[in-house]
Design a protein around this motif. Structure first.
Motif, mmCIF file in Angstrom:
data_model
loop_
_atom_site.group_PDB
_atom_site.id
_atom_site.type_symbol
_atom_site.label_atom_id
_atom_site.label_comp_id
_atom_site.label_asym_id
_atom_site.label_seq_id
_atom_site.Cartn_x
_atom_site.Cartn_y
_atom_site.Cartn_z
ATOM 1 N N LEU A 158 0.834 -1.197 0.000
ATOM 2 C CA LEU A 158 0.000 0.000 0.000
ATOM 3 C C LEU A 158 0.872 1.250 0.000
ATOM 4 C CD1 LEU A 158 -2.684 -0.943 2.673
ATOM 5 C CD2 LEU A 158 -2.965 -0.920 0.187
ATOM 6 N N TRP A 159 0.332 2.307 -0.589
ATOM 7 C CA TRP A 159 0.948 3.626 -0.562
ATOM 8 C C TRP A 159 0.303 4.421 0.566
ATOM 9 C CZ3 TRP A 159 4.970 4.877 -3.706
ATOM 10 C CH2 TRP A 159 5.183 4.055 -4.803
ATOM 11 N N ASP A 160 1.116 4.999 1.433
ATOM 12 C CA ASP A 160 0.648 5.851 2.529
ATOM 13 C C ASP A 160 0.926 7.286 2.105
ATOM 14 O OD1 ASP A 160 0.045 7.141 4.888
ATOM 15 O OD2 ASP A 160 1.475 6.033 6.115
ATOM 16 N N ILE A 161 -0.135 8.071 1.964
ATOM 17 C CA ILE A 161 -0.001 9.455 1.500
ATOM 18 C C ILE A 161 -0.477 10.390 2.607
ATOM 19 C CG2 ILE A 161 -0.686 11.165 -0.228
ATOM 20 C CD1 ILE A 161 -1.364 8.783 -2.091
ATOM 21 N N TYR A 162 0.364 11.359 2.955
ATOM 22 C CA TYR A 162 -0.004 12.396 3.916
ATOM 23 C C TYR A 162 0.276 13.736 3.261
ATOM 24 C CZ TYR A 162 0.245 15.669 7.768
ATOM 25 O OH TYR A 162 0.047 16.761 8.579
ATOM 26 N N THR A 163 -0.681 14.646 3.314
ATOM 27 C CA THR A 163 -0.477 15.958 2.706
ATOM 28 C C THR A 163 -1.157 17.076 3.488
ATOM 29 O OG1 THR A 163 -0.576 17.249 0.661
ATOM 30 C CG2 THR A 163 -2.450 15.795 1.106
ATOM 31 N N THR A 164 -0.476 18.225 3.480
ATOM 32 C CA THR A 164 -1.055 19.459 4.000
ATOM 33 C C THR A 164 -1.047 20.535 2.915
ATOM 34 O OG1 THR A 164 1.099 20.126 4.899
ATOM 35 C CG2 THR A 164 -0.413 18.988 6.402
ATOM 36 N N VAL A 165 -0.780 20.129 1.674
ATOM 37 C CA VAL A 165 -0.759 21.052 0.536
ATOM 38 C C VAL A 165 -2.187 21.175 -0.010
ATOM 39 C CG1 VAL A 165 0.170 21.489 -1.768
ATOM 40 C CG2 VAL A 165 1.608 20.385 -0.031
ATOM 41 N N PRO A 166 -2.779 22.365 0.019
ATOM 42 C CA PRO A 166 -4.178 22.516 -0.399
ATOM 43 C C PRO A 166 -4.499 21.930 -1.768
ATOM 44 C CG PRO A 166 -3.393 24.544 0.602
ATOM 45 C CD PRO A 166 -2.202 23.634 0.470
ATOM 46 N N LYS A 167 -3.631 22.146 -2.752
ATOM 47 C CA LYS A 167 -3.876 21.625 -4.097
ATOM 48 C C LYS A 167 -3.926 20.092 -4.080
ATOM 49 C CE LYS A 167 -1.979 21.826 -8.778
ATOM 50 N NZ LYS A 167 -0.917 22.394 -9.614
ATOM 51 N N HIS A 168 -3.053 19.474 -3.316
ATOM 52 C CA HIS A 168 -3.023 18.017 -3.227
ATOM 53 C C HIS A 168 -4.222 17.481 -2.454
ATOM 54 C CE1 HIS A 168 1.634 18.065 -3.843
ATOM 55 N NE2 HIS A 168 0.955 18.609 -4.837
ATOM 56 N N ILE A 169 -4.629 18.185 -1.403
ATOM 57 C CA ILE A 169 -5.828 17.788 -0.644
ATOM 58 C C ILE A 169 -7.034 17.766 -1.575
ATOM 59 C CG2 ILE A 169 -7.463 18.526 1.145
ATOM 60 C CD1 ILE A 169 -5.012 19.624 2.691
ATOM 61 N N ASN A 170 -7.213 18.830 -2.337
ATOM 62 C CA ASN A 170 -8.355 18.907 -3.255
ATOM 63 C C ASN A 170 -8.293 17.824 -4.318
ATOM 64 O OD1 ASN A 170 -9.485 21.093 -1.921
ATOM 65 N ND2 ASN A 170 -8.348 22.564 -3.136
ATOM 66 N N ARG A 171 -7.104 17.583 -4.859
ATOM 67 C CA ARG A 171 -6.948 16.570 -5.891
ATOM 68 C C ARG A 171 -7.307 15.186 -5.344
ATOM 69 N NH1 ARG A 171 -1.227 16.675 -8.423
ATOM 70 N NH2 ARG A 171 -1.969 18.731 -9.027
ATOM 71 N N LEU A 172 -6.851 14.877 -4.140
ATOM 72 C CA LEU A 172 -7.140 13.568 -3.541
ATOM 73 C C LEU A 172 -8.612 13.439 -3.158
ATOM 74 C CD1 LEU A 172 -3.910 13.199 -1.430
ATOM 75 C CD2 LEU A 172 -4.591 11.758 -3.359
ATOM 76 N N LYS A 173 -9.194 14.503 -2.638
ATOM 77 C CA LYS A 173 -10.620 14.451 -2.296
ATOM 78 C C LYS A 173 -11.481 14.283 -3.544
ATOM 79 C CE LYS A 173 -12.210 17.276 0.863
ATOM 80 N NZ LYS A 173 -12.450 18.503 1.631
ATOM 81 N N ASN A 174 -11.078 14.899 -4.647
ATOM 82 C CA ASN A 174 -11.829 14.789 -5.893
ATOM 83 C C ASN A 174 -11.662 13.433 -6.552
ATOM 84 O OD1 ASN A 174 -12.894 17.358 -5.674
ATOM 85 N ND2 ASN A 174 -11.242 18.296 -6.836
#
Length: 72
Positions: free
Chosen positions: A21-37
């Motif tokens: 599995l890939w574990d992804i952690y982000t606090t970058v707004p653009k990345h948060i939006n991309r992952l949520k979408n």
């Protein structure tokens, strides 16, 4: 609290061979939006500010979203 300051923002992607599995952690707004979408089902932790805005996101996936694929 709004988004993290630019100097504090990060995206960390770690591959776990034992679980494949890939574990992804982000606090970058653009990345948060991309992952949520991307409608990823396995979001394991969501950090929100006092107003309910998502400012941090952690998830594990078996396949990286297409926007995160590395050069082959």
């Amino acid at each position: 609290m709004a988004y993290y300051d630019t100097e504090e923002q990060e995206t960390v992607i770690v591959y776990e061979p034992a679980t494949k599995l890939w574990d992804i952690y982000t606090t970058v707004p653009k990345h948060i939006n991309r992952l949520k979408n991307a409608h990823i089902e396995s979001i394991s932790d969501v950090e929100k500010d006092a107003e309910g805005k998502t400012i941090g996101l952690r998830l594990k996936v078996g396949k990286l979203p297409s926007s995160y694929v590395f050069n082959r």
